[in-house]
Design a protein around this motif. Sequence first.
Motif, short mmCIF file in Angstrom:
data_model
loop_
_atom_site.label_atom_id
_atom_site.label_comp_id
_atom_site.label_asym_id
_atom_site.label_seq_id
_atom_site.Cartn_x
_atom_site.Cartn_y
_atom_site.Cartn_z
N TYR A 11 33.78 49.95 38.73
CA TYR A 11 33.97 48.55 39.14
C TYR A 11 32.79 47.72 38.65
CZ TYR A 11 30.64 49.76 42.82
OH TYR A 11 29.53 50.17 43.49
N LEU A 14 30.73 40.73 40.09
CA LEU A 14 30.68 39.40 39.49
C LEU A 14 29.62 38.58 40.22
CD1 LEU A 14 34.53 38.78 39.16
CD2 LEU A 14 32.97 39.39 37.32
N ILE A 92 34.95 43.86 41.47
CA ILE A 92 36.28 43.87 40.87
C ILE A 92 36.41 45.19 40.13
CG2 ILE A 92 35.48 42.64 38.79
CD1 ILE A 92 38.30 41.40 38.62
N CYS A 97 39.55 44.08 36.31
CA CYS A 97 38.82 43.27 35.34
C CYS A 97 39.59 43.17 34.03
CB CYS A 97 37.44 43.90 35.10
SG CYS A 97 36.37 42.95 34.01
N GLN A 100 42.66 40.93 34.54
CA GLN A 100 42.28 39.51 34.55
C GLN A 100 41.98 39.02 33.14
OE1 GLN A 100 38.37 38.14 36.06
NE2 GLN A 100 39.52 36.87 37.52
N CYS A 179 35.99 37.98 34.55
CA CYS A 179 35.84 38.95 33.46
C CYS A 179 36.21 38.29 32.14
CB CYS A 179 36.74 40.16 33.71
SG CYS A 179 36.15 41.21 35.06
#
Length: 308
Positions: A11, A14, A92, A97, A100, A179
Amino acid sequence: MGGRNETKVMYFILLGFPTTGELQLLLFSALLLVYLLTVLENLLIILIIQKNHSLQNPMYLFLGNLSFLEICYVSVIEPKMITDVLSHDKRISLQGCMAQLHFFVTLVCTEYVLLAVMACDRFLAICKPLRYPLIMRHKFCAQLVAGCWMCGLTTSSIKLSFIARLSFCDVDKINHYFCDISPLLNISCSDSSLAELADFILALLVIMVPLCIVVASYVCILVTVLKIPSSQGRQKAFSTCSSHLTVVILFYSTTLFTYSHPKLMYTYRANKLVSVLYTVVVPLLNPLIYCLRNKEVRFAIRRTFTCR
């Protein structure tokens, strides 16, 4: 690999916009308000186009698709961005990621091509008015829209195929609020030169080719409009494309700054602020530009909400 720890990252964190106390609540409220306004504005444009037969033409078909695209566009980025402002858990997953990033790149690339198609539509309407109804039939317009989405999806899939090959080891912090390609290239512990080259070539194609089409279309439009003898006629012709031109300038100027050299841009703090412009501010302004600068849209809005 420079002695980096080989533990695989599952993970990312962010970092977003570091704030404290009252600023957190203020930023959360502002971002939430902007997101809701953006979605409502674009939904309003879609509703207006569907409800008014006077707007059932190619220009507004493309505008309706642009509004739908921007609802998807902000919904991929902003909900996570907003919740992270107040949340202590800013993680995330690697899969999340990549998902996205895939949707974000698809939508951005689709918008580039769609804006070029809209410029061609204005070129045909102004420079080839007699042939315009024969060329821009509904079926052909639908095919153009589908082609825009296919270009975006294909470009994104190719870019992601290179990004997915990268390894992410000991570094799990991304100094961004979503991301994007640039931070992932920079925190990779494997050689990212091939992925960066592929991204640069595809960005060049998907940005510069539509941009050249837009510029060529507007040069032809300008030449044609200047030949119109009356100032009223010239003003009417320009008014049909001024909204689109404003949107193009806003979108291209902000994204070109970031994606001209993605890995280099990550080293600048300004990159995060510029990203806010094209992921938050520009989608908020686009519907306002089309409503305020387009007489047909303003008239359709008044007619929709006053005649029952």
